[in-house]
Design an enzyme around this catalytic site. Structure first.
Site, PDB file in Angstrom:
ATOM      1  N   GLY A  75     107.588   9.429  36.213  1.00 27.13           N
ATOM      2  CA  GLY A  75     107.944  10.853  36.227  1.00 27.13           C
ATOM      3  C   GLY A  75     109.394  11.032  35.797  1.00 27.13           C
ATOM      4  O   GLY A  75     110.149  10.064  35.680  1.00 27.13           O
ATOM      5  N   LEU A  76     109.752  12.283  35.605  1.00 23.51           N
ATOM      6  CA  LEU A  76     111.099  12.622  35.125  1.00 23.51           C
ATOM      7  C   LEU A  76     112.174  12.211  36.124  1.00 23.51           C
ATOM      8  O   LEU A  76     111.894  12.031  37.318  1.00 23.51           O
ATOM      9  CB  LEU A  76     111.201  14.141  34.906  1.00 23.51           C
ATOM     10  CG  LEU A  76     110.281  14.755  33.850  1.00 23.51           C
ATOM     11  CD1 LEU A  76     110.429  16.281  33.873  1.00 23.51           C
ATOM     12  CD2 LEU A  76     110.604  14.196  32.461  1.00 23.51           C
ATOM     13  N   SER A  77     113.394  12.105  35.646  1.00 22.57           N
ATOM     14  CA  SER A  77     114.531  11.868  36.532  1.00 22.57           C
ATOM     15  C   SER A  77     114.619  13.043  37.513  1.00 22.57           C
ATOM     16  O   SER A  77     114.577  14.203  37.105  1.00 22.57           O
ATOM     17  CB  SER A  77     115.816  11.778  35.697  1.00 22.57           C
ATOM     18  OG  SER A  77     116.925  11.622  36.552  1.00 22.57           O
ATOM     19  N   GLY A  78     114.696  12.727  38.787  1.00 15.47           N
ATOM     20  CA  GLY A  78     114.783  13.778  39.799  1.00 15.47           C
ATOM     21  C   GLY A  78     113.434  14.263  40.303  1.00 15.47           C
ATOM     22  O   GLY A  78     113.362  15.135  41.184  1.00 15.47           O
ATOM     23  N   ALA A  79     112.356  13.706  39.785  1.00 17.16           N
ATOM     24  CA  ALA A  79     111.018  14.155  40.213  1.00 17.16           C
ATOM     25  C   ALA A  79     110.712  13.719  41.650  1.00 17.16           C
ATOM     26  O   ALA A  79     109.933  14.368  42.349  1.00 17.16           O
ATOM     27  CB  ALA A  79     109.957  13.627  39.254  1.00 17.16           C
ATOM     28  N   GLY A  80     111.307  12.597  42.067  1.00 13.02           N
ATOM     29  CA  GLY A  80     111.089  12.167  43.459  1.00 13.02           C
ATOM     30  C   GLY A  80     110.616  10.731  43.614  1.00 13.02           C
ATOM     31  O   GLY A  80     110.202  10.320  44.707  1.00 13.02           O
ATOM     32  N   LYS A  81     110.726   9.923  42.572  1.00 11.53           N
ATOM     33  CA  LYS A  81     110.209   8.543  42.616  1.00 11.53           C
ATOM     34  C   LYS A  81     110.930   7.693  43.676  1.00 11.53           C
ATOM     35  O   LYS A  81     110.286   7.011  44.460  1.00 11.53           O
ATOM     36  CB  LYS A  81     110.343   7.879  41.231  1.00 11.53           C
ATOM     37  CG  LYS A  81     109.621   8.648  40.125  1.00 11.53           C
ATOM     38  CD  LYS A  81     109.798   7.995  38.772  1.00 11.53           C
ATOM     39  CE  LYS A  81     111.230   7.990  38.249  1.00 11.53           C
ATOM     40  NZ  LYS A  81     111.836   9.328  38.050  1.00 11.53           N
ATOM     41  N   SER A 130     109.490   5.398  33.096  1.00  5.09           N
ATOM     42  CA  SER A 130     108.398   4.857  32.266  1.00  5.09           C
ATOM     43  C   SER A 130     107.712   5.941  31.431  1.00  5.09           C
ATOM     44  O   SER A 130     106.566   6.294  31.695  1.00  5.09           O
ATOM     45  CB  SER A 130     107.399   4.053  33.097  1.00  5.09           C
ATOM     46  OG  SER A 130     107.187   4.560  34.384  1.00  5.09           O
TER      47      SER A 130
HETATM   48  P1  ADP Z   1     113.857  10.140  40.966  1.00  4.21           P
HETATM   49  O1  ADP Z   1     113.866   8.814  41.685  1.00  4.21           O
HETATM   50  O2  ADP Z   1     112.484  10.489  40.442  1.00  4.21           O
HETATM   51  O3  ADP Z   1     114.911  10.261  39.918  1.00  4.21           O
HETATM   52  P2  ADP Z   1     114.887  11.163  43.477  1.00  4.21           P
HETATM   53  O4  ADP Z   1     113.910  10.649  44.496  1.00  4.21           O
HETATM   54  O5  ADP Z   1     116.185  10.434  43.312  1.00  4.21           O
HETATM   55  O6  ADP Z   1     114.147  11.281  42.062  1.00  4.21           O
HETATM   56  O7  ADP Z   1     115.217  12.699  43.785  1.00  4.21           O
HETATM   57  C1  ADP Z   1     114.215  13.646  44.147  1.00  4.21           C
HETATM   58  C2  ADP Z   1     114.822  14.791  44.961  1.00  4.21           C
HETATM   59  O8  ADP Z   1     113.791  15.744  45.237  1.00  4.21           O
HETATM   60  C3  ADP Z   1     115.372  14.331  46.305  1.00  4.21           C
HETATM   61  O9  ADP Z   1     116.551  15.043  46.567  1.00  4.21           O
HETATM   62  C4  ADP Z   1     114.248  14.734  47.285  1.00  4.21           C
HETATM   63  O10 ADP Z   1     114.746  14.999  48.577  1.00  4.21           O
HETATM   64  C5  ADP Z   1     113.685  16.000  46.652  1.00  4.21           C
HETATM   65  N1  ADP Z   1     112.263  16.291  46.980  1.00  4.21           N
HETATM   66  C6  ADP Z   1     111.788  17.471  47.420  1.00  4.21           C
HETATM   67  N2  ADP Z   1     110.451  17.418  47.650  1.00  4.21           N
HETATM   68  C7  ADP Z   1     110.061  16.169  47.338  1.00  4.21           C
HETATM   69  C8  ADP Z   1     108.790  15.486  47.373  1.00  4.21           C
HETATM   70  N3  ADP Z   1     107.646  16.082  47.753  1.00  4.21           N
HETATM   71  N4  ADP Z   1     108.760  14.196  46.959  1.00  4.21           N
HETATM   72  C9  ADP Z   1     109.906  13.584  46.565  1.00  4.21           C
HETATM   73  N5  ADP Z   1     111.125  14.167  46.514  1.00  4.21           N
HETATM   74  C10 ADP Z   1     111.216  15.454  46.899  1.00  4.21           C
END
Ligand code: ADP
Length: 181
Positions: free
Chosen positions: A12-18, A86
């Site tokens: 998933g995109l950067s910031g998606a929640g991975k 990815s």
């Molecule tokens: P990634 O690793 O995809 O770049 P991050 O996990 O670092 O993303 O950041 C995701 C942000 O979104 C976090 O600040 C997290 O608290 C917030 N968020 C809100 N809802 C969700 C959810 N259902 N699942 C994952 N993250 C979430």
């Protein structure tokens, strides 16, 4: 009986929640005594994939390296979580074929919401023209067509997303139902 190894591949995109989802899955699995390894894309780029850039070729190489390590861990009974953007289907399919016990999870979130969250300040850098080749902006993200599961992080809580992922692992018989009981 020894544990069944598997890899949860979060894309998933950067910031998606991975990363957030990875850490919560790790916590839940540790609580039932499982060994967990998170292969976080940002961390891997500072060691195993140090020196690689962001061209299509380098991104695929990066993902294949992650997949290779996941395959070694998976066959030794580890619960492995890959948390890397990815963006290319080709690399994700390679990972699926190489690893075997594999679950592809599309961590889905609209680009605008990821930009608003801007957890690492990267979207701001893109906006200021200080960062190029950024997935979702000036670099492609090929959405999964056949993900085993899609979690929508703008509509679900972290706990809900994690519960759905664990339920999928139970359904695939990689985990015992006790995890969700
Ligand atoms: P990634 O690793 O995809 O770049 P991050 O996990 O670092 O993303 O950041 C995701 C942000 O979104 C976090 O600040 C997290 O608290 C917030 N968020 C809100 N809802 C969700 C959810 N259902 N699942 C994952 N993250 C979430």
């Amino acid at each position: 009986m020894s544990d069944t190894g598997f890899t949860i591949w979060l894309t998933g995109l950067s910031g998606a929640g991975k990363s957030t989802i990875s850490k919560e899955i790790e916590r839940r699995l540790n609580a039932i005594g499982r060994n967990v390894e998170i292969m976080d894309g940002d961390v891997i780029r500072t060691n195993l994939s140090k020196g690689l850039g962001f061209s299509r070729e380098d991104r695929i190489t990066n993902n294949k390296r992650i997949a290779f390590v996941c395959s070694l861990l998976t066959r030794n009974g580890v619960a492995c979580i890959a948390a890397a953007i990815s963006p290319y289907r080709e690399a994700r399919e390679w990972a699926r074929e190489t690893i075997g016990n594999f679950v592809e999870v599309y961590v889905k979130c609209p680009l605008e919401i990821c930009e608003e969250r801007d957890v690492k300040g990267l979207y701001r850098l893109v906006k200021e023209g200080k960062k190029k080749e950024f997935t979702g902006k000036d670099d492609p993200y090929e959405e999964p067509e056949y993900a085993d599961l899609v979690v929508e992080t703008d509509r679900e809580t972290v706990a809900e997303s994690v519960d759905r992922i664990l339920a999928k692992l139970v359904e695939l018989e990689y985990l015992s139902a006790a995890i969700i009981g």
